[in-house]
Design a protein around this motif. Structure first.
Motif, PDB file in Angstrom:
ATOM      1  N   TYR A   7      -6.257  -2.830   4.196  1.00  6.81           N
ATOM      2  CA  TYR A   7      -6.342  -2.178   2.898  1.00  6.81           C
ATOM      3  C   TYR A   7      -6.585  -3.230   1.819  1.00  6.81           C
ATOM      4  O   TYR A   7      -6.343  -4.426   2.012  1.00  6.81           O
ATOM      5  CB  TYR A   7      -5.086  -1.365   2.604  1.00  6.81           C
ATOM      6  N   ARG A   8      -7.089  -2.734   0.661  1.00  5.74           N
ATOM      7  CA  ARG A   8      -7.344  -3.640  -0.455  1.00  5.74           C
ATOM      8  C   ARG A   8      -7.412  -2.837  -1.759  1.00  5.74           C
ATOM      9  O   ARG A   8      -7.661  -1.628  -1.747  1.00  5.74           O
ATOM     10  CB  ARG A   8      -8.661  -4.384  -0.255  1.00  5.74           C
ATOM     11  N   PRO A   9      -7.205  -3.526  -2.892  1.00  7.82           N
ATOM     12  CA  PRO A   9      -7.368  -2.853  -4.185  1.00  7.82           C
ATOM     13  C   PRO A   9      -8.846  -2.724  -4.516  1.00  7.82           C
ATOM     14  O   PRO A   9      -9.660  -3.576  -4.134  1.00  7.82           O
ATOM     15  CB  PRO A   9      -6.661  -3.790  -5.157  1.00  7.82           C
ATOM     16  N   LEU A  43       0.837  -1.191   0.000  1.00  9.73           N
ATOM     17  CA  LEU A  43       0.000   0.000   0.000  1.00  9.73           C
ATOM     18  C   LEU A  43       0.873   1.243   0.000  1.00  9.73           C
ATOM     19  O   LEU A  43       1.742   1.400   0.853  1.00  9.73           O
ATOM     20  CB  LEU A  43      -0.894   0.028   1.244  1.00  9.73           C
ATOM     21  N   HIS A  51      -2.730   3.853  -3.198  1.00 12.59           N
ATOM     22  CA  HIS A  51      -2.512   2.952  -4.323  1.00 12.59           C
ATOM     23  C   HIS A  51      -2.070   1.596  -3.781  1.00 12.59           C
ATOM     24  O   HIS A  51      -1.386   1.520  -2.747  1.00 12.59           O
ATOM     25  CB  HIS A  51      -1.444   3.486  -5.282  1.00 12.59           C
ATOM     26  N   PHE A  52      -2.435   0.546  -4.492  1.00 10.80           N
ATOM     27  CA  PHE A  52      -2.094  -0.828  -4.121  1.00 10.80           C
ATOM     28  C   PHE A  52      -1.299  -1.451  -5.252  1.00 10.80           C
ATOM     29  O   PHE A  52      -1.537  -1.168  -6.428  1.00 10.80           O
ATOM     30  CB  PHE A  52      -3.377  -1.630  -3.880  1.00 10.80           C
ATOM     31  N   TRP A  63      -8.821  -8.183   1.534  1.00 10.32           N
ATOM     32  CA  TRP A  63      -8.228  -7.231   2.478  1.00 10.32           C
ATOM     33  C   TRP A  63      -6.895  -7.763   3.000  1.00 10.32           C
ATOM     34  O   TRP A  63      -6.739  -8.959   3.249  1.00 10.32           O
ATOM     35  CB  TRP A  63      -9.141  -6.988   3.668  1.00 10.32           C
ATOM     36  N   GLN A  71      -3.086  -0.196  -8.608  1.00  8.83           N
ATOM     37  CA  GLN A  71      -4.540  -0.221  -8.515  1.00  8.83           C
ATOM     38  C   GLN A  71      -4.975   0.837  -7.506  1.00  8.83           C
ATOM     39  O   GLN A  71      -4.270   1.094  -6.527  1.00  8.83           O
ATOM     40  CB  GLN A  71      -5.033  -1.598  -8.047  1.00  8.83           C
ATOM     41  N   ALA A  80      -6.921   2.053  -4.330  1.00  2.03           N
ATOM     42  CA  ALA A  80      -7.050   1.274  -3.094  1.00  2.03           C
ATOM     43  C   ALA A  80      -7.959   1.992  -2.114  1.00  2.03           C
ATOM     44  O   ALA A  80      -8.203   3.196  -2.224  1.00  2.03           O
ATOM     45  CB  ALA A  80      -5.679   1.050  -2.465  1.00  2.03           C
TER      46      ALA A  80
END
Length: 248
Positions: A157-159, A31, A230-231, A138, A203, A205
């Motif tokens: 966190y996740r895209p 992240l 951003h991811f 996640w 990606q 995020a």
């Protein structure tokens, strides 16, 4: 761990070094969380010989949690220092016009990796207790610097979007496409570490940050603005030995 691809170089701002790279890494589940910050807030924290880099008049500070694999080229990984979580706090600088990364801190869960990076790369590494867990899409991530009350990150966190490569004129490109780091030894000498990787497969995020005191040891706090997030799922990286640089 795949060997870095040195055939894709057109995206680089300068050629890859002519000498052989010596370390390879994989950075994954990463992240980028960035906040704008006034240059004046950073100036006393960055050596005066380095120019603080800006985008549209603003400096930026990043908190970057991820996981990594690392090994010496042509050698097997060291069991206690080849696969671990890491979290860095960084800003962006120039030295003689060359853009790079300046690290305020790098927390890692491997004691051996912390020792080696401090000893041979002159980087401000710290040992931390870290836990990461995949929960669906996640990534739950907790880091607490050992022996320090205020240096903790906890969140997930996740895209949330497709993979895209940043346009050269964009903020995303400016924040992420950096191909060297600068460091200063305890004796005051400056060093440059060259790196190479393919363009970042970024990606968009989202993040739920429960706690973030990673800037507290610097006497800073994140702004009220929402972070730029951003991811990146994975990227393979080549690293060259540090080179001493002359600072005028």
């Amino acid at each position: 761990m795949r060997s870095p691809d040195l055939t894709a170089i057109d995206h680089r701002p300068w050629p890859v070094p002519s000498t052989a790279w010596t370390w390879q890494q994989e950075w994954y589940d990463l992240l980028f969380a960035h906040w704008p910050i006034e240059v004046s807030e950073l100036r006393a924290l960055v050596p005066p010989e380095l120019e603080i880099d800006t985008h549209s008049g603003a400096a930026w500070i990043g908190v970057v949690p991820f996981r990594m694999r690392i090994k010496r080229r042509g050698m097997p990984g060291v069991p206690t220092a080849s696969h671990f979580a890491e979290l860095n706090v960084r800003t962006y600088v120039k030295l003689d016009g060359k853009p790079g990364v300046w690290f305020f801190s790098l927390d890692a869960e491997s004691r051996l990796a912390v020792w080696g990076a401090k000893r041979f790369f002159h980087l401000p590494y710290y040992h931390a207790a870290m836990q990461t867990k995949q929960q669906g899409d996640w990534i739950d991530y907790v880091s607490t610097r050992r022996g320090v009350a205020d240096a903790r990150f906890a969140g997930r966190y996740r895209p949330i979007g497709p993979v895209a490569f940043a346009m050269k004129s964009s903020l995303e490109h400016w924040l992420t496409e950096r191909y060297c780091l600068f460091a200063r030894s305890k004796r005051g000498a400056y060093w440059c570490g060259e790196i190479h990787h393919s363009p970042w497969p970024l990606q968009r995020a989202e993040a739920e940050i429960r706690e973030n005191t990673m800037l507290a040891p610097l006497g800073l706090a994140t702004s009220d603005a929402d972070p730029v997030l951003h991811f990146a799922k994975s990227i393979d990286v080549a690293l060259w030995p540090l080179q001493k640089v002359t600072v005028l």
